[in-house]
Design a protein around this motif. Structure first.
Motif, PDB file in Angstrom:
ATOM      1  N   SER A  31       0.814  -1.207   0.000  1.00 45.37           N
ATOM      2  CA  SER A  31       0.000   0.000   0.000  1.00 45.37           C
ATOM      3  C   SER A  31       0.856   1.270   0.000  1.00 45.37           C
ATOM      4  CB  SER A  31      -0.895  -0.011   1.226  1.00 45.37           C
ATOM      5  OG  SER A  31      -1.245   1.287   1.593  1.00 45.37           O
ATOM      6  N   ALA A  32       0.596   2.157  -0.952  1.00 43.17           N
ATOM      7  CA  ALA A  32       1.364   3.396  -1.033  1.00 43.17           C
ATOM      8  C   ALA A  32       1.162   4.244   0.216  1.00 43.17           C
ATOM      9  CB  ALA A  32       0.977   4.181  -2.277  1.00 43.17           C
ATOM     10  N   SER A  33      -0.056   4.273   0.727  1.00 38.56           N
ATOM     11  CA  SER A  33      -0.302   5.137   1.879  1.00 38.56           C
ATOM     12  C   SER A  33       0.369   4.589   3.133  1.00 38.56           C
ATOM     13  CB  SER A  33      -1.804   5.302   2.105  1.00 38.56           C
ATOM     14  OG  SER A  33      -2.379   4.086   2.490  1.00 38.56           O
ATOM     15  N   VAL A  34       0.326   3.264   3.296  1.00 37.43           N
ATOM     16  CA  VAL A  34       0.988   2.680   4.465  1.00 37.43           C
ATOM     17  C   VAL A  34       2.500   2.855   4.352  1.00 37.43           C
ATOM     18  CG1 VAL A  34       1.457   0.553   5.714  1.00 37.43           C
ATOM     19  CG2 VAL A  34      -0.856   1.045   4.930  1.00 37.43           C
ATOM     20  N   MET A  35       3.029   2.648   3.147  1.00 36.17           N
ATOM     21  CA  MET A  35       4.476   2.830   2.981  1.00 36.17           C
ATOM     22  C   MET A  35       4.860   4.284   3.219  1.00 36.17           C
ATOM     23  SD  MET A  35       5.881   0.028   2.874  1.00 36.17           S
ATOM     24  CE  MET A  35       7.561   0.630   2.763  1.00 36.17           C
TER      25      MET A  35
ATOM     26  N   ILE B  95       3.676   6.158   5.484  1.00 37.82           N
ATOM     27  CA  ILE B  95       3.847   6.264   6.930  1.00 37.82           C
ATOM     28  C   ILE B  95       5.210   5.727   7.338  1.00 37.82           C
ATOM     29  CG2 ILE B  95       2.993   5.409   9.148  1.00 37.82           C
ATOM     30  CD1 ILE B  95       1.167   7.402   7.954  1.00 37.82           C
ATOM     31  N   VAL B  96       5.563   4.585   6.752  1.00 36.65           N
ATOM     32  CA  VAL B  96       6.874   4.007   7.047  1.00 36.65           C
ATOM     33  C   VAL B  96       7.976   4.975   6.605  1.00 36.65           C
ATOM     34  CG1 VAL B  96       8.451   2.117   6.555  1.00 36.65           C
ATOM     35  CG2 VAL B  96       6.007   1.656   6.874  1.00 36.65           C
ATOM     36  N   PHE B  97       7.798   5.567   5.433  1.00 35.35           N
ATOM     37  CA  PHE B  97       8.794   6.517   4.945  1.00 35.35           C
ATOM     38  C   PHE B  97       8.862   7.760   5.831  1.00 35.35           C
ATOM     39  CE2 PHE B  97       8.640   4.280   0.787  1.00 35.35           C
ATOM     40  CZ  PHE B  97       9.997   4.055   0.699  1.00 35.35           C
TER      41      PHE B  97
ATOM     42  N   ASN C  62      -5.487  -1.723  -0.521  1.00 34.15           N
ATOM     43  CA  ASN C  62      -4.575  -0.589  -0.455  1.00 34.15           C
ATOM     44  C   ASN C  62      -5.257   0.760  -0.630  1.00 34.15           C
ATOM     45  OD1 ASN C  62      -2.418  -2.253  -0.045  1.00 34.15           O
ATOM     46  ND2 ASN C  62      -1.782  -2.293  -2.194  1.00 34.15           N
TER      47      ASN C  62
ATOM     48  N   TYR D  24      -6.810   4.167  -0.265  1.00 34.23           N
ATOM     49  CA  TYR D  24      -6.710   5.096   0.857  1.00 34.23           C
ATOM     50  C   TYR D  24      -7.679   6.270   0.733  1.00 34.23           C
ATOM     51  CZ  TYR D  24      -4.939   8.848   3.782  1.00 34.23           C
ATOM     52  OH  TYR D  24      -4.848   9.866   4.676  1.00 34.23           O
TER      53      TYR D  24
ATOM     54  N   LEU E  46      -4.261   3.994  10.133  1.00 35.60           N
ATOM     55  CA  LEU E  46      -2.826   4.134  10.337  1.00 35.60           C
ATOM     56  C   LEU E  46      -2.367   5.560  10.060  1.00 35.60           C
ATOM     57  CD1 LEU E  46      -0.351   2.502  11.018  1.00 35.60           C
ATOM     58  CD2 LEU E  46       0.030   2.212   8.585  1.00 35.60           C
TER      59      LEU E  46
ATOM     60  N   LEU F 222       4.564   1.615  13.476  1.00 32.93           N
ATOM     61  CA  LEU F 222       5.232   0.587  12.671  1.00 32.93           C
ATOM     62  C   LEU F 222       4.562  -0.778  12.846  1.00 32.93           C
ATOM     63  CD1 LEU F 222       8.974   1.612  12.918  1.00 32.93           C
ATOM     64  CD2 LEU F 222       7.390   1.932  11.036  1.00 32.93           C
TER      65      LEU F 222
ATOM     66  N   LEU G  17       0.521  -4.486   6.167  1.00 35.15           N
ATOM     67  CA  LEU G  17       1.343  -4.885   5.016  1.00 35.15           C
ATOM     68  C   LEU G  17       1.514  -6.397   4.908  1.00 35.15           C
ATOM     69  CD1 LEU G  17       4.279  -2.291   5.049  1.00 35.15           C
ATOM     70  CD2 LEU G  17       2.312  -2.327   3.532  1.00 35.15           C
TER      71      LEU G  17
ATOM     72  N   LYS H  32       0.340   0.490 -12.069  1.00 34.11           N
ATOM     73  CA  LYS H  32      -0.021   1.199 -10.855  1.00 34.11           C
ATOM     74  C   LYS H  32       0.787   2.475 -10.712  1.00 34.11           C
ATOM     75  CE  LYS H  32       0.074   0.801  -5.888  1.00 34.11           C
ATOM     76  NZ  LYS H  32       0.864   0.186  -4.845  1.00 34.11           N
TER      77      LYS H  32
END
Lengths: 297, 281
Positions: free
Chosen positions: A113-117, A119-121, B211, B213, B233, B250, B257, B280
């Motif tokens: 997921s771009a949005s979750v990543m 957050i990680v970024f 995914n 959002y 999140l 995290l 994830l 994508k």
């Protein structure tokens, strides 16, 4: 009799699909076209203002800032992503051990997921105690870069976009490369062509159509993207990462933690329409340019 | 024969090192997220070791219960499963009718599908879509999100149509001659043969629904109970507490994830085979 019934059944099978597409896919476009000519804040009666929204668009510095940012974002992303993914594809197209594992790793970001990543970024890039700055300090390379500050935020967004896209284009290029017969390379190497020569005189021309198609998709997709920017910076700091469709989004839905602006459905529609036209124009220019390039070969 | 077989040393080694370097950069954020999710907040803020000093499995239970990730996960699962099932049904029915039969308005139906894939006015569509859901009272449930996701089935439709074209017509014609009707042929001949296509397409729909959002974030602005993993999140970042709980963030990221990552590793082949249909990013 039997035949008509089957026709009716076929129509019935198409109806759910057609209805959903018309109502939720096509109607919104006409909704936007109508409201382009209105001033409407979501309550009261919409006020007809003719072409005023477009006049305003012309003078709107935030819009033009967003246009510039979009071009920088898409351009920066593609300038690295396309050559890099092509290089990776060429390297992995050879028979080598571990190619499958590399493909799996490179393509993985596309699945996440771009949005979750994002957050990680954020945890990695944030200036105060981000993991990257900690790492850079530990190996003594830098005392800390403000990755999400005004100077570097756009660069960081581009890096993240590259991270997410490289594997995808690598895979498309790989599919194209597999269509090139191996004998051509063999006879070329018998004739003494070196890898670099083979790449420019065989791979690139033979990959031409795939390359053009992928670039076209890549350009339109990159001009449209705003999800990870929305999660990470919301266009900030100081509008440095504001892109077209994020600007549109903010006209319709205010983002948490930023100051709530007055919603402007009419003007937002005009901006969205202008952005769509701009993307169409860039696509056409690309189309024209790539036709020109074609005649060069 | 490979191109560089005559000089395996120099160029090949260089290529290998380069590939490893890129792989490390790609893996870095995922690895940091997974390892970081087992660290304490102090450890994350203070820098230091690569591995967690002591593995904090409690982060997960805290995220799951305290930060409500159980609820977010359920919402995500609901949206993704419903959108996948719905999309596959709607798209396979339409693709069957278009590929196997002639009927009035067929060309128009196909043209409408194709056009939605090319016209994009971005975030503008969200507003009228949301208003429509308000009109039919679905804006306070996740069904609104599901319906909008199903409506975006054009890509799946064309993908399934291409799979359908590969199924020999003799098979369903024979079934029709044997007296099975339009629907029965679809259900007992076409759908079983379409399984590989449905599987791949389903994987893709599930991935993008999971995914998604922007859409769920619009629908849950006034109704936090409906937040999906991606939205919940992201909202942790704007949490009211002064100190950001990076460890929980995290752990939450990993909760959202890991399922997809696992599915990807298991179904790697199918993912990789049909990517050309869905670009994508």
């Amino acid at each position: 009799m039997h035949r008509t019934r089957i026709k009716l059944e076929a129509v019935a099978f198409t109806l759910p699909s057609l209805l959903l597409t018309l109502v939720l896919g096509i109607y919104p476009i006409f909704w936007a076209i109508r409201y382009m000519f209105y001033e409407y804040a979501g309550y009261g009666t919409p006020k007809f203002v003719g072409l005023y929204n477009f006049e305003r668009l012309y003078r709107d510095e935030r819009f033009w800032n967003a246009v510039t940012n979009t071009l920088v974002y898409a351009g920066g992303k593609l300038l690295v992503t396309l050559p890099l993914s092509l290089l990776l594809a060429v390297l992995l197209n050879r028979r080598m051990r571990g190619a499958g594992l590399f493909k799996t790793i490179f393509f993985m970001p596309t699945v996440l997921s771009a949005s979750v990543m994002s957050i990680v970024f954020y945890v990695i890039f944030n200036s105060y105690n981000g993991m990257l700055n900690q790492l850079l300090q530990q190996i003594g390379l830098s005392r800390g870069v403000e990755w999400l500050g005004a100077n570097y935020a756009m660069l960081t967004m581009i890096l993240i976009a590259i991270w997410g896209a490289v594997g995808n284009y690598m895979l498309l290029f790989l599919a194209g490369l597999q269509g090139i017969p191996r004998d051509i390379y063999e006879s070329a190497s018998i004739d003494g062509a070196r890898p670099a020569q083979q790449f420019f005189y065989i791979t690139i021309p033979m990959l031409g159509p795939v390359l053009q198609m992928v670039m076209l998709l890549a350009i339109t997709v990159s001009l449209k993207g705003y999800e990870s920017i929305m999660v990470l910076t919301q266009g900030g700091p100081f509008g440095k990462t504001d892109v077209m469709f994020l600007y549109v989004y903010k006209m319709f839905f205010s983002v948490a933690s930023t100051t709530a602006e007055v919603q402007q459905y009419g003007y937002g529609s005009a901006v969205g329409f202008a952005a769509a036209l701009l993307i169409g124009a860039v696509t056409l220019i690309y189309f024209y340019a790539s036709k020109k390039l074609n005649s060069l070969y | 024969m490979n191109r560089w077989s005559k000089r395996p040393s120099g160029a090949s080694v260089l290529a290998g090192v380069f590939l490893l370097l890129v792989a490390a950069v790609i893996l870095y954020p995922v690895l940091m997220a997974v390892l970081g999710s087992f660290k304490t907040n102090a450890e994350l803020n203070g820098g230091g070791s690569f591995w967690p000093a002591r593995w904090q499995f409690a982060n997960y239970s805290q995220a799951w219960k305290g930060a409500n990730f159980a609820r977010f996960s359920w919402n995500s699962l609901f949206v993704s499963v419903a959108a996948t099932v719905g999309t596959l049904i709607v798209a396979s029915m339409a693709a069957y009718a278009a590929d196997r039969r002639d009927f009035p308005g067929k060309r128009l139906a196909i043209a409408v599908q194709a056009s939605t894939m090319f016209i994009s006015i971005g975030a503008v569509v969200l507003k009228p879509q949301f208003d429509l859901m308000v009109a039919i009272g679905l804006h306070r449930t996740l069904w609104g999100v599901v319906l909008i996701l199903i409506a975006g089935h054009a890509g799946t439709y064309f993908m399934l149509a291409s799979f359908m074209r590969a199924i020999p017509r003799d098979l369903d014609e024979a079934a029709m001659i044997d007296g099975s009707g339009f629907f029965r042929t679809f259900r007992s001949v076409i759908l079983p043969l379409l399984k590989p296509g449905l599987g791949v397409a389903g994987l893709f729909v599930f991935r993008s629904a999971w995914n998604e959002y922007i859409l769920p974030s619009v629908f849950t602005m006034t109704n936090p109970k409906l937040q999906t993993l991606t939205v919940g999140l992201a909202n942790l970042r704007y949490g009211v507490s002064a100190a950001m709980q990076t460890d929980l963030m995290l752990a939450g990221a990993c909760i959202s994830l890991l399922p997809l990552l696992l599915v990807y590793l298991l179904a790697n082949k199918s993912f990789v085979q049909v990517t050309a249909g869905s670009v994508k990013g």
